[in-house]
Design a protein around this motif. Structure first.
Motif, PDB file in Angstrom:
ATOM      1  N   SER A  65       0.805  -1.222   0.000  1.00  0.00           N
ATOM      2  CA  SER A  65       0.000   0.000   0.000  1.00  0.00           C
ATOM      3  C   SER A  65       0.837   1.270   0.000  1.00  0.00           C
ATOM      4  O   SER A  65       0.301   2.362  -0.183  1.00  0.00           O
ATOM      5  N   ARG A  69      -2.250   2.796  -4.362  1.00  0.00           N
ATOM      6  CA  ARG A  69      -3.540   2.919  -3.697  1.00  0.00           C
ATOM      7  C   ARG A  69      -4.611   2.564  -4.732  1.00  0.00           C
ATOM      8  O   ARG A  69      -4.423   2.772  -5.931  1.00  0.00           O
ATOM      9  N   GLY A  71      -8.322   2.667  -3.635  1.00  0.00           N
ATOM     10  CA  GLY A  71      -9.613   3.206  -3.257  1.00  0.00           C
ATOM     11  C   GLY A  71     -10.055   4.386  -4.093  1.00  0.00           C
ATOM     12  O   GLY A  71     -11.203   4.470  -4.538  1.00  0.00           O
ATOM     13  N   VAL A  86     -15.128  -0.795   1.942  1.00  0.00           N
ATOM     14  CA  VAL A  86     -13.701  -1.117   1.936  1.00  0.00           C
ATOM     15  C   VAL A  86     -13.065  -0.880   0.571  1.00  0.00           C
ATOM     16  O   VAL A  86     -11.867  -0.614   0.478  1.00  0.00           O
ATOM     17  N   LEU A  89     -11.270   2.459   0.412  1.00  0.00           N
ATOM     18  CA  LEU A  89     -10.287   2.769   1.444  1.00  0.00           C
ATOM     19  C   LEU A  89      -8.883   2.367   1.009  1.00  0.00           C
ATOM     20  O   LEU A  89      -8.705   1.479   0.177  1.00  0.00           O
ATOM     21  N   ASP A  90      -7.895   3.003   1.611  1.00  0.00           N
ATOM     22  CA  ASP A  90      -6.494   2.675   1.375  1.00  0.00           C
ATOM     23  C   ASP A  90      -5.734   2.716   2.690  1.00  0.00           C
ATOM     24  O   ASP A  90      -6.254   3.207   3.704  1.00  0.00           O
ATOM     25  N   HIS A  94      -7.970   0.742   5.236  1.00  0.00           N
ATOM     26  CA  HIS A  94      -8.298  -0.420   4.403  1.00  0.00           C
ATOM     27  C   HIS A  94      -7.905  -1.718   5.107  1.00  0.00           C
ATOM     28  O   HIS A  94      -8.677  -2.680   5.136  1.00  0.00           O
ATOM     29  N   ARG A  95      -6.715  -1.752   5.695  1.00  0.00           N
ATOM     30  CA  ARG A  95      -6.267  -2.961   6.403  1.00  0.00           C
ATOM     31  C   ARG A  95      -7.190  -3.258   7.585  1.00  0.00           C
ATOM     32  O   ARG A  95      -7.559  -4.417   7.821  1.00  0.00           O
ATOM     33  N   GLU A  97     -10.370  -2.404   8.015  1.00  0.00           N
ATOM     34  CA  GLU A  97     -11.701  -2.847   7.600  1.00  0.00           C
ATOM     35  C   GLU A  97     -11.660  -4.281   7.077  1.00  0.00           C
ATOM     36  O   GLU A  97     -12.557  -5.073   7.345  1.00  0.00           O
ATOM     37  N   ARG A  98     -10.626  -4.618   6.310  1.00  0.00           N
ATOM     38  CA  ARG A  98     -10.520  -5.989   5.807  1.00  0.00           C
ATOM     39  C   ARG A  98     -10.375  -6.981   6.959  1.00  0.00           C
ATOM     40  O   ARG A  98     -10.973  -8.066   6.927  1.00  0.00           O
ATOM     41  N   ARG A 387      -6.241  -6.504  -2.502  1.00  0.00           N
ATOM     42  CA  ARG A 387      -7.598  -6.114  -2.893  1.00  0.00           C
ATOM     43  C   ARG A 387      -8.414  -7.330  -3.355  1.00  0.00           C
ATOM     44  O   ARG A 387      -9.492  -7.179  -3.933  1.00  0.00           O
TER      45      ARG A 387
END
Length: 457
Positions: A65, A69, A71, A86, A89-90, A94-95, A97-98, A387
């Motif tokens: 990342s 990016r 998102g 998600v 997001l970046d 992002h991490r 939320e995943r 992703r």
């Protein structure tokens, strides 16, 4: 260093129009002229470097990342999905939320959905008259929508259930309209009237219903094992969970990413099976080897059933490209230096039709996935890297169980003579017809796929 690879010279609006109206032909034409890497210019949507080389895809997927990016490249979907999904997001958001979203879509969590999927697949056949055509895509949408509502939201009956089904069906129908699809790519079409305005209104009504469901579930001292209930109990390292706004946007994304895409894949699968009797017979023979009442675990280990699903997803991937990645700093891909700000789009469709990887790529042949083990940069239906689709395992299991349930229990045919072609449907690629489909007979020894914990002896 700053020169991008060559690509079509047509004006940007013309290129964007081709991308919207004839995406697969547009990519194939450019591949024949420019090869594995070429640049397209979509004007206000921006320039994209499209990559269909396995090595190039691998290099893009392997970057972290700090280099790419993704998102920000999905902005066109924000009006439909919301700001907090998600996919927009970046970095650390992002991490985080995943990490919160992943557990309900793996292991025991998705295996618990098996019984529900089989039940819904069987319910869709109730009342079907032998020899009387019905629309295959509509049936698959009913199945996948019911799977999402029951396994993700835990909603299976009542006014809210019926309202959600109706609103989602209306919204998807608007997406199938060329004006609805075009509005995703042409901002001047994003007006508060016409298809776009109606889509936004329907989306808000869906959000309001989901918020009611979230509020009610938060009050419960004991919740079920549906995905929403599990997400409500998920927390990060600091003990924080997803906010209502985050949950709403993720649920809206799941509704469209998990429902529409799987319905499209299943429609293609049954179309190819109906058109390929030798493949259908081989699949039935392989499934018969599993015994009279195969459990989902056995089906997931059936190599030929998995190959049928993979070949379906290869032929006409629901998304023609993965989420574009934007370089945050200068980066080298396939030995060429690119400046910060360059956006790369790994091409799923072109990669899946490379003759060196998939000979006779326009022929539906599941055996290719038995003969060769394709790696994560050669078969990329679910994307890749950080992703990769969170719901990939659930989608594959759903395909396997629905296909097995119908294939074991019924003979069927496609009641249409002309070849079915892929066409754009919103942000996805789908059959250009709902496909009239007919059950011709019930199999003489009707069997049901049996879920874990309900196996008949």
């Amino acid at each position: 260093m700053n020169a991008l690879p060559p690509g079509p010279k047509a004006p940007a609006p013309w290129q964007l129009a081709n991308w919207v109206l004839r995406p697969l032909a547009f990519m194939e034409e450019n591949f024949r002229k420019y090869g594995d890497v070429f640049t397209v210019n979509f004007g206000q949507v921006g320039k994209l470097v499209m990559v269909s080389s396995p090595n190039g895809v691998k290099e893009i997927f392997s970057q972290d990342s700090k280099v790419f990016r993704a998102g920000a490249s999905n902005e066109i979907l924000k009006p439909i999905l919301g700001d907090y999904s998600v996919i927009f997001l970046d970095g650390e958001p992002h991490r985080r939320e995943r990490r919160l979203l992943m557990p309900p879509f793996h292991g025991d969590s998705i295996r618990r959905s098996a019984e529900t999927i089989v039940e819904i697949a069987n319910q869709e056949t109730v009342g079907r008259e032998f020899g009387r055509p019905f629309l295959l895509r509509n049936a698959m949408q009913n199945i996948t929508l019911n799977v999402i509502l029951r396994t993700v939201f835990g909603v299976s009956y009542g006014d809210r259930y019926e309202q959600l089904k109706q609103l989602i069906a209306q919204m998807l129908e608007l997406f199938s309209n060329p004006l609805g699809s075009g509005a995703l790519f042409f901002k001047f079409m994003q007006q508060d009237f016409g298809p776009w305005g109606t889509m936004r209104q329907r989306k808000q009504e869906i959000v309001d219903l989901l918020q009611t469901e979230i509020t009610e579930k938060r009050r419960l001292s004991e919740r079920g094992d549906d995905v929403l209930s599990l997400l409500l109990g998920s927390t990060d390292e600091s003990g924080e969970g997803l906010s209502d706004r985050e949950l709403r946007d993720e649920l809206v994304a799941l509704l469209f990413a998990g429902h529409e895409t799987t319905a499209t894949a299943l429609t293609w699968a049954f179309y190819w099976l109906a058109k390929s009797p030798e493949i259908l017979n081989k699949l039935r023979a392989k499934l018969a080897e599993l015994g009279p009442n195969p459990a989902p675990e056995a089906l997931s280990r059936c190599a030929y059933l998995t190959a049928v699903c993979q070949e379906t997803l290869r032929m006409y991937p629901v998304a023609p490209i993965t989420f574009p990645r934007e370089a945050l700093k200068a980066v080298s891909i396939l030995g060429q230096e690119y400046p910060a700000g360059t956006r790369f789009a790994p091409c799923i469709y072109l990669l899946h039709h490379r003759p060196d990887l998939y000979p006779d790529s326009k022929v539906f042949r599941p055996e290719r996935f038995i003969e060769r083990n394709y790696n994560a940069s050669e078969f990329i239906t679910f994307g890749g890297g950080n992703r990769r689709c969170i719901g990939a395992a659930l989608a594959m299991m759903e395909m396997q169980l629905v296909i097995a349930t119908w294939v074991l229990n019924y003979d069927f045919e496609v009641a249409i003579a002309r070849p079915i072609k892929p066409t754009r449907r919103g942000a996805t690629i789908a059959p250009d017809s709902s496909i009239p489909f007919t059950f011709t007979a019930q199999r003489s020894a009707k069997r049901e796929v049996v879920a874990v914990g309900d196996r008949r002896e």
